[in-house]
Design a protein around this motif. Structure first.
Motif, PDB file in Angstrom:
ATOM      1  N   ILE A  16       0.473  -0.776  -0.351  1.00 27.75           N
ATOM      2  CA  ILE A  16       0.075  -0.157  -0.003  1.00 27.75           C
ATOM      3  C   ILE A  16       0.553   1.577  -0.052  1.00 27.75           C
ATOM      4  O   ILE A  16       0.908   1.615  -0.937  1.00 27.75           O
ATOM      5  CB  ILE A  16      -0.768  -0.232   1.110  1.00 27.75           C
ATOM      6  CG1 ILE A  16      -1.732  -1.264   0.805  1.00 27.75           C
ATOM      7  CG2 ILE A  16      -1.581   1.308   1.783  1.00 27.75           C
ATOM      8  CD1 ILE A  16      -2.751  -1.340   1.961  1.00 27.75           C
ATOM      9  N   LEU A  17       2.099   1.300   0.261  1.00 27.45           N
ATOM     10  CA  LEU A  17       2.532   2.668   0.911  1.00 27.45           C
ATOM     11  C   LEU A  17       3.511   2.739  -0.063  1.00 27.45           C
ATOM     12  O   LEU A  17       4.064   3.298  -1.098  1.00 27.45           O
ATOM     13  CB  LEU A  17       4.447   2.119   2.332  1.00 27.45           C
ATOM     14  CG  LEU A  17       4.138   2.300   3.410  1.00 27.45           C
ATOM     15  CD1 LEU A  17       4.355   2.110   4.527  1.00 27.45           C
ATOM     16  CD2 LEU A  17       2.210   3.539   3.475  1.00 27.45           C
ATOM     17  N   CYS A  18       4.105   1.913  -0.682  1.00 21.07           N
ATOM     18  CA  CYS A  18       4.402   1.427  -2.814  1.00 21.07           C
ATOM     19  C   CYS A  18       3.391   2.074  -3.483  1.00 21.07           C
ATOM     20  O   CYS A  18       3.640   2.910  -4.602  1.00 21.07           O
ATOM     21  CB  CYS A  18       4.249   0.870  -3.047  1.00 21.07           C
ATOM     22  SG  CYS A  18       6.758  -0.664  -1.860  1.00 21.07           S
ATOM     23  N   LEU A  19       2.230   2.340  -3.410  1.00 17.26           N
ATOM     24  CA  LEU A  19       1.249   2.383  -4.359  1.00 17.26           C
ATOM     25  C   LEU A  19       1.014   3.633  -4.096  1.00 17.26           C
ATOM     26  O   LEU A  19       0.725   4.767  -4.564  1.00 17.26           O
ATOM     27  CB  LEU A  19      -0.215   1.514  -4.170  1.00 17.26           C
ATOM     28  CG  LEU A  19      -0.431   0.254  -4.977  1.00 17.26           C
ATOM     29  CD1 LEU A  19      -1.850  -0.730  -3.963  1.00 17.26           C
ATOM     30  CD2 LEU A  19      -0.032   0.540  -6.035  1.00 17.26           C
ATOM     31  N   ILE A  20       0.958   4.102  -3.170  1.00 10.83           N
ATOM     32  CA  ILE A  20       0.698   5.957  -2.410  1.00 10.83           C
ATOM     33  C   ILE A  20       1.949   6.571  -3.138  1.00 10.83           C
ATOM     34  O   ILE A  20       2.075   7.214  -4.257  1.00 10.83           O
ATOM     35  CB  ILE A  20       1.158   6.045  -0.970  1.00 10.83           C
ATOM     36  CG1 ILE A  20      -0.634   5.356  -0.610  1.00 10.83           C
ATOM     37  CG2 ILE A  20       1.173   7.535  -0.368  1.00 10.83           C
ATOM     38  CD1 ILE A  20      -0.304   4.893   0.690  1.00 10.83           C
ATOM     39  N   VAL A 103       1.438  -2.725  -7.156  1.00 16.00           N
ATOM     40  CA  VAL A 103       0.210  -3.941  -7.107  1.00 16.00           C
ATOM     41  C   VAL A 103       0.545  -5.611  -7.214  1.00 16.00           C
ATOM     42  O   VAL A 103      -0.448  -6.236  -5.873  1.00 16.00           O
ATOM     43  CB  VAL A 103       0.557  -3.871  -8.559  1.00 16.00           C
ATOM     44  CG1 VAL A 103      -1.078  -5.157  -8.762  1.00 16.00           C
ATOM     45  CG2 VAL A 103      -0.778  -2.484  -9.252  1.00 16.00           C
ATOM     46  N   ALA A 104       2.135  -6.017  -7.606  1.00 18.54           N
ATOM     47  CA  ALA A 104       2.615  -7.785  -7.120  1.00 18.54           C
ATOM     48  C   ALA A 104       2.466  -7.356  -5.854  1.00 18.54           C
ATOM     49  O   ALA A 104       1.980  -8.305  -4.749  1.00 18.54           O
ATOM     50  CB  ALA A 104       3.366  -7.417  -7.962  1.00 18.54           C
ATOM     51  N   ILE A 105       3.404  -6.926  -4.718  1.00 17.35           N
ATOM     52  CA  ILE A 105       3.766  -6.555  -3.277  1.00 17.35           C
ATOM     53  C   ILE A 105       2.298  -5.832  -2.254  1.00 17.35           C
ATOM     54  O   ILE A 105       2.212  -7.126  -1.795  1.00 17.35           O
ATOM     55  CB  ILE A 105       4.914  -5.418  -2.605  1.00 17.35           C
ATOM     56  CG1 ILE A 105       5.686  -5.541  -3.093  1.00 17.35           C
ATOM     57  CG2 ILE A 105       4.572  -5.489  -1.749  1.00 17.35           C
ATOM     58  CD1 ILE A 105       6.756  -4.436  -3.824  1.00 17.35           C
TER      59      ILE A 105
END
Length: 119
Positions: A16-20, A103-105
């Motif tokens: 979620i942090l990566c998506l942000i 997305v994968a994570i």
């Protein structure tokens, strides 16, 4: 809570942090620039982009894989996203590698959480 569930939650939060971060990296000024050279960082050559912002000529290193040497040559025109608060780096438009990873994570984290909850 067991360690496996905590790990699954940690992976989900990381995703979620990566998506942000991906979202924030795409929020900025969309500009045009020119590849003015390359700089080596961690064994990879990244493009240095020269561009105009508020009447000033600036240079910043490409922060994404689209800026790696071989994808562009010196003198190529590229579209970039520039965030004044992150002035050392720009993102070259067209690279979605970071989205795929985020997305994968997130999916892996969600799957791990679901598997731990139904177990």
């Amino acid at each position: 809570m067991n360690k496996e569930l905590l790990f699954a939650i940690a992976v989900l939060v990381a995703g979620i942090l990566c998506l942000i971060k991906v979202y924030l990296d795409r929020k900025g000024e969309k500009l045009s620039g020119v590849v003015s050279g390359f700089v080596n960082s961690d064994g990879y050559d990244f493009a240095v982009i020269r561009f105009q912002y508020n009447g000033q000529e600036l240079e910043a290193r490409a922060a994404n894989a689209e800026g790696r040497k071989g994808k562009h040559a010196e003198g190529d025109r590229v579209d970039i996203v520039y965030r004044p608060g992150k002035a050392k780096y720009v993102n070259i438009v067209g690279d979605n590698y970071d989205i795929y990873i985020a997305v994968a994570i997130t999916i892996c984290g969600l799957a791990l959480v679901i598997l731990r909850l139904i177990k």
